[in-house]
Design a protein around this motif. Sequence first.
Motif, PDB file in Angstrom:
ATOM      1  N   ASN A 128      -6.038 -19.946   0.976  1.00 53.32           N
ATOM      2  CA  ASN A 128      -6.947 -20.774   1.765  1.00 53.32           C
ATOM      3  C   ASN A 128      -8.391 -20.476   1.386  1.00 53.32           C
ATOM      4  N   GLY A 155      -9.095 -24.133   0.761  1.00 53.65           N
ATOM      5  CA  GLY A 155      -8.336 -24.870   1.753  1.00 53.65           C
ATOM      6  C   GLY A 155      -9.206 -25.822   2.543  1.00 53.65           C
ATOM      7  N   THR A 156     -10.276 -25.284   3.146  1.00 52.93           N
ATOM      8  CA  THR A 156     -11.205 -26.117   3.916  1.00 52.93           C
ATOM      9  C   THR A 156     -12.648 -25.960   3.452  1.00 52.93           C
ATOM     10  N   ARG A 157     -12.900 -25.057   2.480  1.00 56.00           N
ATOM     11  CA  ARG A 157     -14.255 -24.846   1.967  1.00 56.00           C
ATOM     12  C   ARG A 157     -14.482 -25.654   0.701  1.00 56.00           C
ATOM     13  N   SER A 158     -15.702 -26.101   0.526  1.00 53.13           N
ATOM     14  CA  SER A 158     -15.998 -27.045  -0.543  1.00 53.13           C
ATOM     15  C   SER A 158     -15.980 -26.437  -1.926  1.00 53.13           C
ATOM     16  N   ASN A 211     -15.476 -25.923   6.877  1.00 57.83           N
ATOM     17  CA  ASN A 211     -14.288 -26.243   7.680  1.00 57.83           C
ATOM     18  C   ASN A 211     -13.678 -27.616   7.437  1.00 57.83           C
ATOM     19  N   ARG A 212     -14.409 -28.542   6.788  1.00 60.21           N
ATOM     20  CA  ARG A 212     -13.899 -29.915   6.670  1.00 60.21           C
ATOM     21  C   ARG A 212     -13.854 -30.401   5.227  1.00 60.21           C
ATOM     22  N   LEU A 243      -8.466 -29.983   2.377  1.00 61.02           N
ATOM     23  CA  LEU A 243      -8.401 -30.797   3.597  1.00 61.02           C
ATOM     24  C   LEU A 243      -9.269 -32.032   3.465  1.00 61.02           C
ATOM     25  N   GLY A 244     -10.498 -31.849   3.009  1.00 60.30           N
ATOM     26  CA  GLY A 244     -11.397 -32.986   2.891  1.00 60.30           C
ATOM     27  C   GLY A 244     -10.950 -33.970   1.829  1.00 60.30           C
ATOM     28  N   SER A 298      -4.411 -32.290   4.965  1.00 58.57           N
ATOM     29  CA  SER A 298      -4.027 -30.907   5.203  1.00 58.57           C
ATOM     30  C   SER A 298      -4.696 -29.985   4.186  1.00 58.57           C
ATOM     31  N   ASN A 299      -4.849 -28.723   4.581  1.00 65.75           N
ATOM     32  CA  ASN A 299      -5.275 -27.691   3.646  1.00 65.75           C
ATOM     33  C   ASN A 299      -4.092 -26.866   3.155  1.00 65.75           C
TER      34      ASN A 299
END
Length: 371
Positions: free
Chosen positions: A206, A234-237, A265-266, A270-271, A276-277
């Motif tokens: 992640n 996972g959720t970090r750019s 976070n987005r 995920l983004g 999903s991440n």
Amino acid sequence: MTGAILTLNAGSSSLKFRVFRRTDLALLARGAVTRIGGDTELRASLDDGEETVEALAQGSDHGAALEALLAYVGRHDDGWTVEAVAHRIVHGGTKYLRATLVSPQVLADLEALVPLAPLHQPHNLAAIAASRRFIGDAPDIACFDTAFHAGRDPLFTHFALPNEFFDKGVRRYGFHGLSYQWLAHVLQHEHPRIFAGRVIAAHLGNGASLCAMREGRSVDTTMSMTAVDGVPMGTRSGAVDPGAILLLKRTYGMELEDIEDLIYNRAGLLGLSGKSNDVAALLADGTAQSRFALDFFAMRCAQAAASLAVALGGVDAMVFTGGIGENAGPVREAIVRHLAPLGTFETLVIPANEERMMAMEAIALLDGSGG
């Protein structure tokens, strides 16, 4: 009574732990408190496999999580007592280059680094505060994710900014050091030929980064001043054009807090997927958007690995670890396939074990052979 080392790895909503026997690092107990702040649950097991699942009070904080964890240890120990608590600390800055006994000054220094690791550092420090309340005289030992990358050539620690900013701490630190330190340990003892060569290590989970290593030392790594830089996660750019951040603020009027939430976070898998991440879920989903997210991740990891190969002057082996690195074969294969222009090199998968590395560092410090 047998002495034991308790390791704690605190995240925003979880507290993972392991208990190791000090004399031989045998694993005595392991588990985690999850969903801290919500439907909090303790799930733990002893070395014989006996598992415990226990619901905690709704909305329990890190202090309550640690109290429940220690109560579990107290109920299930088999003649061992905790002699030290080793904490994973994401950011040690330039001052803390090895495992360190926690003192009021150390805590103050680590608190000052919170802006450089806002997603992790506050929770790492909360676990130390809880440990001091509930464990008593056992010393707290901070083990740093940045320490492994200390001592790199200045070519790999600077941004192209005036030196006055480097002197203020605006520099490339690197992270996931405990994971890379464990990989170096395993390579040295089990694969000495590879250890001596040019190794690209990929900690893919992640949180994700890659590291160029030679003889167990970090040469370069993809994360820099904060744990949001480098490859997508996972959720970090991962890396984003600084101009894009300025655009979000200046043209679209986003507040800094909202931008921070976006890139931490987005974003990432995920983004990109919009779903999903979780890589397993994206592989199973199979839609065009999920495939694109995975293809993007693999391409960026391969591009990063190629850059690290330049820093090493070539590559002899690539080592994968972390949840994605260990379990997502199609992603590993895609990364290696993209690296075909580099020629042939060995690939290995080594399970992550930051906790055992933390216990080893703690024991070395207590025995006077470390820090």
